[in-house]
Structures are given as structure tokens and as C-alpha cells.
Scaffold this active site. Structure first.
Site, mmCIF file in Angstrom:
data_model
loop_
_atom_site.group_PDB
_atom_site.id
_atom_site.type_symbol
_atom_site.label_atom_id
_atom_site.label_comp_id
_atom_site.label_asym_id
_atom_site.label_seq_id
_atom_site.Cartn_x
_atom_site.Cartn_y
_atom_site.Cartn_z
ATOM 1 N N GLN A 1 30.694 -10.322 -5.650
ATOM 2 C CA GLN A 1 31.871 -11.081 -5.229
ATOM 3 C C GLN A 1 31.533 -12.022 -4.058
ATOM 4 O OE1 GLN A 1 35.019 -11.521 -6.268
ATOM 5 N NE2 GLN A 1 34.684 -10.321 -8.119
ATOM 6 N N SER A 2 30.443 -12.728 -4.182
ATOM 7 C CA SER A 2 29.970 -13.599 -3.109
ATOM 8 C C SER A 2 30.852 -14.826 -2.920
ATOM 9 C CB SER A 2 28.540 -14.049 -3.418
ATOM 10 O OG SER A 2 28.136 -15.066 -2.549
ATOM 11 N N ASN A 3 31.367 -14.995 -1.698
ATOM 12 C CA ASN A 3 32.079 -16.225 -1.351
ATOM 13 C C ASN A 3 31.112 -17.412 -1.300
ATOM 14 O OD1 ASN A 3 34.612 -14.860 -0.864
ATOM 15 N ND2 ASN A 3 33.750 -14.142 1.064
#
Length: 337
Positions: free
Chosen positions: A76-78
Site C-alpha cells: 500500500q505504498s503512497n
């Protein structure tokens, strides 16, 4: 610092707002005055701190004639989401390697939130197991693409190298200018710290202009000593890069690791409380991995009387609200009750 000498592409809506949080301050007893620097409002694909870094990283990529960018992050990398959006905006191919750092297998986490947005922006995604050497994995991918005639530019996780961190040296100038205009004497800045680039860049910028504003990091991944060492090394390199070698001293680096919980990306009760408090008292969305834990730390420190009475504290909101949709069960809000 004369940052115009560095290649840069404009991607962000700047300056981002600097706003008071009166209801949250009152709820916590009114001992301190809480403010928030809204880097969730940078504009690129729902915003976030990585956009400032990507202005300089993508500027360098363009200067080198790249037609492809490669980066990596957690599922879930921004950073992955904003890199994919920047690549789309600039017409570059984008390859993202996602490392499984949590072991979560539900579809909301593996396919929703930032992952959905990565795909909407047209990025190519591939997964890697926890503990993989992600830098080596990116270099291997880059080598294969070069063999096919592509011109890849590799961006480190979080955009955290001196080029990317320059975006937050620039943010230091912006924040101090805003405070001077209000006027607001900032006594402390607090932020979540992970890949080190945001804290390192901000410290480098603050030290380069002799702002004399202490920055307090709340680690979301590494133990205190390891996080502080990483930030210090990158802050020194960034200060040198922007023309202020030697400006950063070891005492400028603080990273409290008391609020990580069981690990990176794993929810905590304090994070859930902080996310709900900001939503309900200030109408602001945090994220479950970075700003939620960072704000949990700030709230706890205020409750414990860590900061002097009447202090003006600015929380740097690094964005990431899209990640909330990858954690639907973390907040105890199922049903309509």
C-alpha cells in the site's frame, strides 16, 4: 539555498496550507496549540509528500533522457501511487515492485486503496516477498529493460535520496515563510518518519537557513537508533547537495520509535484513535501507516506533557488517505451502529 539550479518538473500544488487545529487542541486540554502543514494537498493523485520529492527526481529523469521509471515500496505504498501518477502525467512508462511487508492477504489490502490507483495510472506492478533486496531487484529489472532498448531511471523507495529530499529542503523554506507571514512562532515540528527522506530533507533545509526549529520524528518502521542513523546520513548528504555542507549535526535528529506497534503497516489502537480524532474534530483524513501513527505519537506526547505549555506545534501531514481503503477493518466501524 538556490534550488533553481537543479532539474525540476512542476507537479505539486504549492504552497500547501498551514492550518490551525483548534478543536483537537481543545480536546487535548488546550495546553498546546496544534497546527497542520497540509502536504496531503499537493494535488497529484490525492496528494502526499512524495510529490515534492518527485518534482526533483522526475526533473533529473527528464534531464537524463529517461523514458521509463522504476521504483519500489510496500503493497500500500503512497510513494508508488504518486510515482505512477507522475509518470502518467509526464508520459513515461512506470514499473513498480511491491514488497509484502505485512503478510496481509485480504483483497482490500492487496488490490484496493493505493494498489487500485497504481493500476488506474497505468503502472506495471509485480510483487516481491518480505525481506527481498529491493534495490537489487530494481537494478535487475532496469538491466533487462535496457537490454530491450528502454532508458530507465531508478527511484529509491520513498524517493529518499539527496535528489528527492531536496523537495523537503524546499518545503522548509516554504513553511518558514508561511509562519513569518501569519505570524506564527513554530516551537516544534512533528512528523511520521519512514524511508527517511522527508525528515532528512526538512532537517537539512531548516539547518541551512538557521531556522532553529526542532523537528521531532515518529518512526513507523525502524528502531530509534537505526532510524536516526538513516536520517542523519541522508540529511548530511542532502545538506551538502543543496549547498550547506556541515549544517546538520547529530543532535538535530530525533526519531521516537515507541509508536510502531507490531511492525510497519500493522494497525495499532493509537493509530485508529488518532485517525478517528482528526476525522471527527478537524475533518482531516490521515492514513493508517504513516500519519496515523505519527499523530498517535503526537497525541500521546501532548497528553504526557512532553511539550511546554503554550507551544505552537506543527504536524506535517504527509498524505496517504487512499491507504485507508486497504484497511477497512482497522477502525471498528462495520455496520451502521
Amino acid at each position: 539555498m538556490h534550488l533553481v539550479r537543479f532539474p525540476r518538473v512542476k507537479l505539486a500544488h504549492l504552497p500547501t496550507p498551514l492550518e490551525p487545529m483548534p478543536r483537537l487542541s481543545a480536546h487535548l486540554g488546550g495546553r498546546v496549540n496544534l497546527w497542520i502543514k497540509r502536504d496531503d494537498c499537493t494535488g497529484l493523485s490525492s496528494g502526499g509528500n512524495k510529490t515534492r520529492k518527485l518534482e526533483f527526481l522526475m526533473g533529473e529523469a527528464a534531464a537524463r533522457g529517461a523514458d521509463t521509471v522504476i521504483t519500489q515500496g510496500a503493497t500500500q505504498s503512497n510513494h508508488a501511487r504518486q510515482t505512477a501518477a507522475a509518470a502518467a502525467k509526464l508520459g513515461l512508462a512506470c514499473h513498480i515492485l511491491l514488497e509484502d511487508r505485512t503478510g496481509f492477504t485480504d483483497e482490500a489490502y492487496t488490490l484496493g486503496g493505493n494498489v487500485l490507483l497504481d493500476r488506474l495510472h497505468g503502472a506495471s506492478l509485480s510483487k516481491r516477498p518480505a525481506g527481498a533486496d529491493m534495490n537489487a531487484e530494481m537494478e535487475a529489472l532496469a538491466a533487462g529493460l535496457r537490454d530491450k532498448g528502454a532508458r530507465p531511471y531508478v527511484i529509491p523507495g520513498g524517493g529518499s535520496n539527496p535528489v528527492g529530499a531536496t523537495g523537503y529542503a524546499n518545503c522548509a523554506l516554504e513553511l518558514v515563510a508561511q509562519a513569518n507571514e501569519l505570524p506564527l512562532k513554530i516551537d516544534h515540528i512533528v512528523q511520521a518518519t519512514g524511508s527517511a527522506g522527508t525528515q532528512a530533507g526538512l532537517v537539512a533545509g531548516l539547518c541551512a537557513i538557521n531556522a532553529n526549529i526542532p523537528l521531532y520524528g515518529i518512526s513507523v518502521r525502524a528502531p530509534k537508533a537505526k532510524q536516526e542513523d538513516s536520517v542523519f546520513a541522508l540529511a548530511q548528504a542532502t545538506a551538502a547537495h543543496v549547498g550547506a555542507p556541515g549544517a546538520v549535526k547529530r543532535e538535530h535528529i530525533v526519531a521516537n520509535a515507541d509508536y510502531v506497534g507490531q511492525g510497519y503497516g500493522i494497525p495499532t489502537d493509537g493509530m485508529a484513535e488518532a485517525v478517528k480524532m482528526l476525522a471527527r474534530f478537524e475533518g482531516i483524513l490521515l492514513d493508517p501507516v504513516y500519519t496515523g501513527k505519527g499523530m498517535a505519537g503526537l497525541i500521546d506526547l501532548v497528553r504526557k506533557g512532553h511539550f511546554e505549555r503554550g507551544a505552537n506545534i506543527v504536524f506535517l501531514h504527509t498524505g496517504g488517505s487512499a491507504g485507508l481503503f486497504g484497511y477497512p477493518d482497522a477502525f471498528g466501524l462495520s455496520g451502521y451502529a
